[in-house]
Design an enzyme around this catalytic site. Structure first.
Site: not given
Ligand code: CA
Length: 701
Positions: A192, A194, A315, A404, A625-626
């Site tokens: 969470g 972001e 990030d 990642n 998502c898209h």
């Molecule tokens: Ca992140």
């Protein structure tokens, strides 16, 4: 030692292990997991090396490896789980936190469990509705569900034993990670970072679900008092009113326990929002963001930390997989914790003290020149701090990181770490004010401001550059070999005592490489992209290798062959001489869909201002998502092909009224401001027309 000698030595040990009657997983069995023929935890052992001691499949025999059985998976989003095998049963999770149990030898489905997560939770899952696997303990299977529940299931029946809510469900918390179990305690974090999360991990009694301890990774509101002395100290590294948006620091993936030091290590995520100017005006290290923290697993008490990216603003999570190993360090065995987080440096820390032993770039990095080994701090490139300069900049790596969540592996035979590397960069721009959305993406970064930099002379190729499987020597801090991917993207990794490294890819194949040289020795088509990690187990004298396939649409040139999954999501299980075959007939079922096969958008009627506003709203709310720029990169509809572009009423019925909620597209009524649904509609129509025009030009050539 050559792997065949290891194989001979191990087979005696492994036979002894498998001759014992099934008795459920306990601490004794987990401590001995490196010598068993099963795969008792997602990371295989407490140390999370993901190294299989099995060697029946090896550099000589791997050419005879083929499909033994497969299990269809009835979801079609990202599949990120590593299966586990306990007492002859294979347990795996799929998208939407569903659990499936199979007979590990035959593939016979035994039970399945669906926690029935509300589809609207998908709106606050930054990176798809994925799940990375279960944990096993004392006859039970433990699942972290997307909506923040921790659920214990009966391993034999799949029936719920207990369930606890581990998060404030009014906030944007999600769980996609694997619960870890240490001495009867189930430990779980959440995501969470972001949105509006304050990161923490919690331990629960595995038998009862009772909460035992909780460790917060960032301080809360000082007016309410700090939970621990460490948080009071950490608060001195923050400015402003950071707690209002949570601060971030979520522990959404990497955790590991070490039986030698008795410590439990957690990897802490990025700050909320990304732009440090808003999160902590005036700077500060912002502990424990982007850190590796060692805890006492019995009490949750802080022991030490190392911060990879002080005052992070890009990030740069350090939530990536953690691994404990004894490596040869300057001629002597040394117990270390290793991590290759998003920021592009490979860290080796002393497992007892957290002392930094090595920090070298494993991929192209330009936010920092190097790490100062006396202070342990990065020497930053000033221009990378867009939040201080106020000037947009392209930075490597970008927000997706050089590595990642994709599982990596360590082979004690070669002394090498095998990790999937992505070379990429990202556009970062400052913004004047932070518009906070309670259930939306809050980064405080204006990426669009930096996009023109990609058109400047000498600018790097935008975004994703290349990806490869890398063999890294942690003792010498050097790459030993790399196997380049034909199609960009990461996939999880497993090394074995057979001298092999297994990994899938995004072109639709599953392959084995020589662990010493990187030469590809074997591969099979999978009809699906693979992001998850392989695992291996032995039953009845046969070694099996299993991998969960399915992610981000179909590989180029592949058709749908699954009746229940548009991206051919399947559990694929291989053994020597396997005789199963994937179906080849393209599945032609007619699905109720709003997506047409060709671009056929209506004329754009929106104004330039509407399209520009819509672009910003789309980037904030829809792109996760898209797909960025309205181009789908997952098995989620590409909106440019949607029939709802023909009528705002149709579009609004889906976006605002939730008419496709059953298909996973919940209503965005409470998330979008008035008029936003319409501006996004205009923007997508504009993008569809651009794509159509490009197609027409290409056709005329
Ligand atoms: Ca992140």
């Amino acid at each position: 030692m050559h792997h065949r000698h290891v194989a001979a030595a191990l087979s005696a040990v492994l036979l002894a292990a498998s001759a014992q009657p099934p008795q459920g997983v306990d601490d004794r069995r987990l401590r001995a997991a490196d010598r068993t023929a099963e795969w008792l935890a997602a990371g295989r052992t407490y140390s999370e090396q993901r190294f299989s001691p099995l060697a029946q499949i090896n550099t000589d025999t791997v050419k005879g490896l083929d499909l033994a059985w497969y299990g269809d998976v009835d979801t079609e989003r990202g599949q990120e789980a590593t299966p586990i095998v306990v007492d002859g049963v294979l347990y795996v999770t799929t998208a939407w936190s569903k659990v499936k149990a199979f007979d590990a030898a035959t593939g016979k489905p035994l039970w399945s469990y669906d926690p029935k997560v509300d589809p609207s939770v998908g709106q606050i899952a930054c990176c798809d509705v994925v799940n990375r696997g279960v944990a096993a303990w004392n006859g039970r299977i433990y699942l972290g569900a997307l909506d923040g529940r921790l659920i214990a299931l009966d391993a034999k029946t799949g029936r719920e034993a207990w369930s606890v809510v581990t998060v404030d469900q009014s906030k944007a918390y999600t769980i996609t990670g694997v619960p870890r179990i240490v001495r009867g305690k189930v430990i779980i974090g959440n995501g969470g970072g972001e949105y509006n999360a304050r990161g923490y991990v919690t331990a629960y009694d595995a038998e009862t679900g009772k909460q035992l301890w909780r460790f917060y990774t960032v301080p809360g509101n000082p007016a309410e008092g700090f939970e621990t002395p460490e948080l009071a100290r950490a608060a001195k590294t923050w400015n402003g009113e950071w707690w209002k948006l949570g601060g971030g620091g979520t522990v959404w993936d990497g955790m590991a326990y070490d039986v030698e030091t008795g410590l439990f290590y957690i990897g802490v995520g990025n700050g909320t929002p990304w732009n440090q100017k808003f999160r902590s005006p005036g700077g500060g290290d912002n502990l424990f963001l982007s850190s590796i923290v060692a805890l006492d697993p019995d009490t949750g008490k802080y022991r030490w930390h190392y911060q990879t990216t002080p005052g992070e603003t890009w990030d740069y999570t350090a939530a990536q997989p953690l691994m404990v190993a004894t490596i040869r360090w300057q001629g002597r065995p040394r117990r270390v914790v290793m991590q290759a987080p998003k920021n592009g440096f490979f860290y080796v820390l002393d497992a007892r003290t957290g002392k930094l032993l090595s920090a070298e770039k494993y991929a192209p990095v330009d936010w920092a020149e190097r790490v100062d080994m006396t202070t342990g701090r990065p020497i930053e490139r000033a221009a990378a701090r867009y939040d201080r300069t106020g000037r947009p900049v392209i930075v490597s790596p970008g927000p997706l990181g050089a590595h990642n969540w994709h599982p990596w592996s360590y082979s004690p035979q070669t002394g090498l770490v095998y990790l999937p590397v992505t070379e990429n960069n990202g556009p970062y721009g400052d913004t004047a004010e932070l518009k906070v959305n309670a259930r939306g993406y809050n980064t405080g970064v204006d990426a669009a401001a930096a996009l023109p930099l990609y058109r400047a002379p000498g600018a790097p190729k935008g975004g994703s550059v290349r990806s490869y499987l890398q063999a890294w020597d942690p003792a010498r801090a050097k790459e030993v070999w790399r196997a380049e991917n034909a199609v960009y993207g990461s996939s999880g990794v497993m090394a074995t005592a057979g001298g092999l490294v297994f990994s899938g890819d995004h072109s639709g194949t599953f392959a084995a490489f020589d662990a010493a040289t990187g030469r590809k020795l074997w591969s099979k088509p999978t009809q699906a992209k693979i992001v998850a990690a392989p695992m291996s187990y032995e039953i009845g004298g046969a070694q099996y290798v299993a991998v969960l396939a399915g992610a981000r649409g179909l590989p180029d040139g592949q058709g749908r062959t699954s009746a229940v999954s548009a991206n051919n999501s399947r559990l694929l299980v291989y053994k020597l001489g396997g005789a199963a075959r994937l179906p080849t007939d393209t599945f032609k079922a007619v699905q109720e869909s709003t997506i047409q096969s060709r671009l056929n958008p209506p004329l754009l009627t929106g104004t330039n201002e509407q399209v520009i506003d819509g672009q910003a709203s789309y980037a904030r709310v829809c792109s996760g998502c898209h797909g960025a720029g309205a181009v789908a990169d997952k098995s989620i509809p590409d909106l440019r092909y949607s029939t709802t572009l023909n009528s705002f009423a149709l579009w609004n019925a889906v976006v605002t009224d939730g008419s496709r909620a059953a298909q996973g597209m919940a209503s965005f009524r409470d998330i979008l401001a008035p008029g936003e649904a319409e501006t996004i509609w205009h923007y997508v129509i504009s993008e569809a027309n651009k794509a159509k025009a490009a197609e027409d030009v290409a056709r005329r050539r």
